[in-house]
Design a protein around this motif. Structure first.
Motif, short mmCIF file in Angstrom:
data_model
loop_
_atom_site.label_atom_id
_atom_site.label_comp_id
_atom_site.label_asym_id
_atom_site.label_seq_id
_atom_site.Cartn_x
_atom_site.Cartn_y
_atom_site.Cartn_z
N PRO A 39 0.84 -1.19 0.00
CA PRO A 39 0.00 0.00 0.00
C PRO A 39 0.89 1.25 0.00
CG PRO A 39 -0.09 -1.09 2.14
CD PRO A 39 0.75 -1.94 1.26
N VAL A 40 0.39 2.29 -0.67
CA VAL A 40 1.13 3.54 -0.78
C VAL A 40 0.19 4.69 -0.41
CG1 VAL A 40 2.41 5.08 -2.32
CG2 VAL A 40 2.56 2.59 -2.64
N LEU A 41 0.62 5.53 0.51
CA LEU A 41 -0.11 6.75 0.84
C LEU A 41 0.62 7.90 0.16
CD1 LEU A 41 -2.51 7.93 2.52
CD2 LEU A 41 -0.79 8.49 4.27
N VAL A 42 -0.02 8.50 -0.84
CA VAL A 42 0.55 9.61 -1.59
C VAL A 42 -0.02 10.89 -1.00
CG1 VAL A 42 0.82 10.67 -3.87
CG2 VAL A 42 0.68 8.18 -3.67
N VAL A 43 0.88 11.81 -0.58
CA VAL A 43 0.44 13.03 0.09
C VAL A 43 1.08 14.24 -0.57
CG1 VAL A 43 0.27 14.22 2.32
CG2 VAL A 43 0.43 11.72 2.25
N ASN A 44 0.25 15.17 -1.06
CA ASN A 44 0.82 16.42 -1.57
C ASN A 44 1.10 17.32 -0.38
OD1 ASN A 44 -2.23 16.80 -1.61
ND2 ASN A 44 -1.60 18.89 -2.09
N VAL A 137 -3.96 10.22 -0.78
CA VAL A 137 -4.55 9.16 -1.58
C VAL A 137 -3.93 7.86 -1.11
CG1 VAL A 137 -4.80 8.19 -3.90
CG2 VAL A 137 -4.79 10.67 -3.60
N LEU A 138 -4.75 6.90 -0.71
CA LEU A 138 -4.27 5.59 -0.30
C LEU A 138 -4.50 4.61 -1.45
CD1 LEU A 138 -3.03 3.78 1.91
CD2 LEU A 138 -5.39 3.38 2.73
N LEU A 139 -3.40 4.01 -1.90
CA LEU A 139 -3.45 3.01 -2.97
C LEU A 139 -3.26 1.63 -2.37
CD1 LEU A 139 -0.98 4.77 -5.46
CD2 LEU A 139 -3.49 4.91 -5.47
N GLN A 144 -4.50 0.61 -7.00
CA GLN A 144 -5.83 1.18 -7.12
C GLN A 144 -6.12 2.06 -5.90
OE1 GLN A 144 -7.97 1.05 -9.75
NE2 GLN A 144 -6.17 0.11 -10.70
N PRO A 145 -6.69 3.24 -6.12
CA PRO A 145 -7.06 4.08 -4.97
C PRO A 145 -8.20 3.43 -4.19
CG PRO A 145 -7.75 5.10 -7.05
CD PRO A 145 -7.00 3.87 -7.40
N VAL A 146 -8.00 3.35 -2.87
CA VAL A 146 -9.04 2.77 -2.01
C VAL A 146 -9.65 3.81 -1.09
CG1 VAL A 146 -8.16 0.41 -2.13
CG2 VAL A 146 -7.34 1.95 -0.34
N ALA A 147 -8.96 4.94 -0.93
CA ALA A 147 -9.50 6.01 -0.08
C ALA A 147 -8.73 7.29 -0.35
CB ALA A 147 -9.38 5.63 1.40
N THR A 148 -9.44 8.39 -0.16
CA THR A 148 -8.80 9.71 -0.21
C THR A 148 -9.17 10.44 1.08
OG1 THR A 148 -10.66 10.73 -1.39
CG2 THR A 148 -8.84 9.87 -2.74
#
Length: 169
Positions: A39-44, A137-139, A144-148
């Motif tokens: 899982p990857v949490l992408v954060v701006n 954004v949690l992938l 696949q995105p599963v939550a924002t």
């Protein structure tokens, strides 16, 4: 006609990780394909924002779950005019003030026509675009995105940790 819809559905559902690379703040690139299966949490992020203290929580989240596979990817952006002038300044600011050692990209556009392809894909395929700094954004492991999550959702809050733990099971 049905075949066209099936093809479109396949294209929209294609893994987020495939083909997305970011310039690494340390030089070189960060290839999201390298995180496949995790899982990857992408954060701006931004260095001069009221939400900047969330860097502490992002590092704590990364520390808590990295050995189980979570990746937290910080994506500094000046789209909301709250970032430092250079990648070098951002890197130093984050290391000195927050002790960050999570993956971090170079300063990257996240909104509008200049947005990085990942964020364009999120907008076009999933109807999501960051509304401010520290949107998340949690992938899943397939990209696949599963939550924002918006800026107000703290990195160690239940909504985030519950979703992360579910993905790590």
């Amino acid at each position: 006609m049905l075949r066209i819809f099936a093809l479109l559905a396949t294209l929209v559902a294609s893994p987020a990780l495939a083909g997305f690379t970011f310039a690494n703040i340390d030089g070189g690139t960060i290839d999201l394909d390298d995180f496949k299966g995790r899982p990857v949490l992408v954060v701006n992020t931004a260095s001069r924002c009221g939400f900047t203290p969330q860097y502490d929580g992002l590092q704590a989240l990364y520390d808590r779950y990295r050995d189980r596979g979570l990746v937290v990817l910080a994506v500094p952006s000046n789209d909301f005019r709250q970032e430092l002038a250079s990648a070098e300044e951002v890197k130093e600011f984050c290391e000195v003030n927050f002790g960050l050692d999570m993956p971090m990209t170079d300063i990257t556009p996240v909104t509008g026509e200049q947005a990085h392809p990942f964020f364009k894909w999120m907008r076009e395929a999933h109807g999501y675009a960051p509304q401010w700094n520290f949107n998340k954004v949690l992938l899943d492991g397939e990209g696949q995105p599963v939550a924002t999550f918006g800026s107000m959702t703290r990195p160690l809050s239940g909504p985030i940790t519950d979703r992360v733990e579910a993905l790590l099971r």
